[in-house]
Enzyme design. Sequence first.
Site, mmCIF file in Angstrom:
data_model
loop_
_atom_site.group_PDB
_atom_site.id
_atom_site.type_symbol
_atom_site.label_atom_id
_atom_site.label_comp_id
_atom_site.label_asym_id
_atom_site.label_seq_id
_atom_site.Cartn_x
_atom_site.Cartn_y
_atom_site.Cartn_z
ATOM 1 C CB ALA A 122 39.723 39.146 32.559
ATOM 2 N N GLY A 123 39.922 39.447 35.497
ATOM 3 C CA GLY A 123 38.490 39.631 36.445
ATOM 4 C C GLY A 123 39.183 39.068 38.255
ATOM 5 N N GLY A 147 40.785 43.396 34.693
ATOM 6 C CA GLY A 147 40.685 44.605 35.272
ATOM 7 C C GLY A 147 39.878 45.255 36.302
ATOM 8 C CE LYS A 194 45.672 37.210 27.887
ATOM 9 N NZ LYS A 194 45.734 37.986 28.934
ATOM 10 C CG ASN A 242 49.555 42.522 34.836
ATOM 11 O OD1 ASN A 242 49.705 43.103 35.257
ATOM 12 N ND2 ASN A 242 49.328 42.485 33.742
ATOM 13 C CB THR A 243 44.685 44.741 37.256
ATOM 14 O OG1 THR A 243 44.645 44.514 35.692
ATOM 15 C CG2 THR A 243 43.875 45.620 37.791
#
Lengths: 66, 254
Positions: free
Chosen positions: B182-183, B156, B95, B204-205
């Site tokens: 992301a997001g 995040g 990545k 992830n987050t």
Amino acid sequence: MQLTLNDHSIQLSAPVTLAALIRQHYPDNNGIAVAVNQQVVNKSLWEQTELQPEDRISLFTVVAGG
Amino acid sequence: MLKIAEREFTSRLLTGTGKFSRAETMLNALDASSTQLVTLALKRLDLHQGRDDLLSPLRKLGVDLLPNTSGAKTAEEAIFAARLAREALDTNWLKLEIHPDQRYLLPDPLETLKAAETLVKEGFVVLPYCGADPLLCLRLQEVGCAAVMPLGAPIGSRQGLQTKTFLQIILEQAQVPVIVDAGIGAPSQAAEAMEMGVDAVLINTAIASSTDPVAMARAFKLAVQAGRMAFEAGVAGPGQAQASSPLTAFTEAL
């Protein structure tokens, strides 16, 4: 001779290979990568890599991340 | 089935391993998500600290590993990180992420393209995290990236698909899988991305920072499956008001 291992200065009385140095500090080298003077050294070359005075050795490992 | 660089995945949910409060929670969450590809980062070893064995339990879980180049601010740094990652994990999958901007962690398009070109030539399977820029995604595809990973919103931020209009164009043009990275902050947003035809999402987050990461991982798994199923079923487009029941005039008899 004097080397730098992850920003720590270390003194060695005799010549040493990269493999020996790693064995001494990290017997379990699973998931480790090494660079000597900012050049990544393939695992197959650790045994034959003789460390030189002033070499800067950096050890890296894997951590959690996104 | 999702296919990236000749490797097939039954799961369309990629997950990160960061920000979990405990390793055990992380492993249970990954298991509940049924993910098959998880991201990891690299760091310099602290000589005075032991290191946690993260790899053995992940390998036991049977997931493929996707190391990232997090921390790299230039193409040169990312290439160095990529070579280290390949050594540490015995994988050429990567990545690629380059974000010099510490406030919003936005990816640098020029450095990312430059690094991607070099790394593909070195035999890496490159999955670049990038802005939702259709032209950049085309360029990344042209230099041989195995997928493109445009952002939905800043890392995040959990703001969802703020880049939807551009993601649509990227999807129209892409010859490689498009993974929204992301997001995404909630399963509904993941489902929305999948309904659009995005090939996979990376979360992830939203899982790690939830109150119950294991349950949230399962919620994302189901949302991704539902969204994909809806996409394949052909989501009806927006239109004018139209009754979905027959408007028979049975009240006229009253």
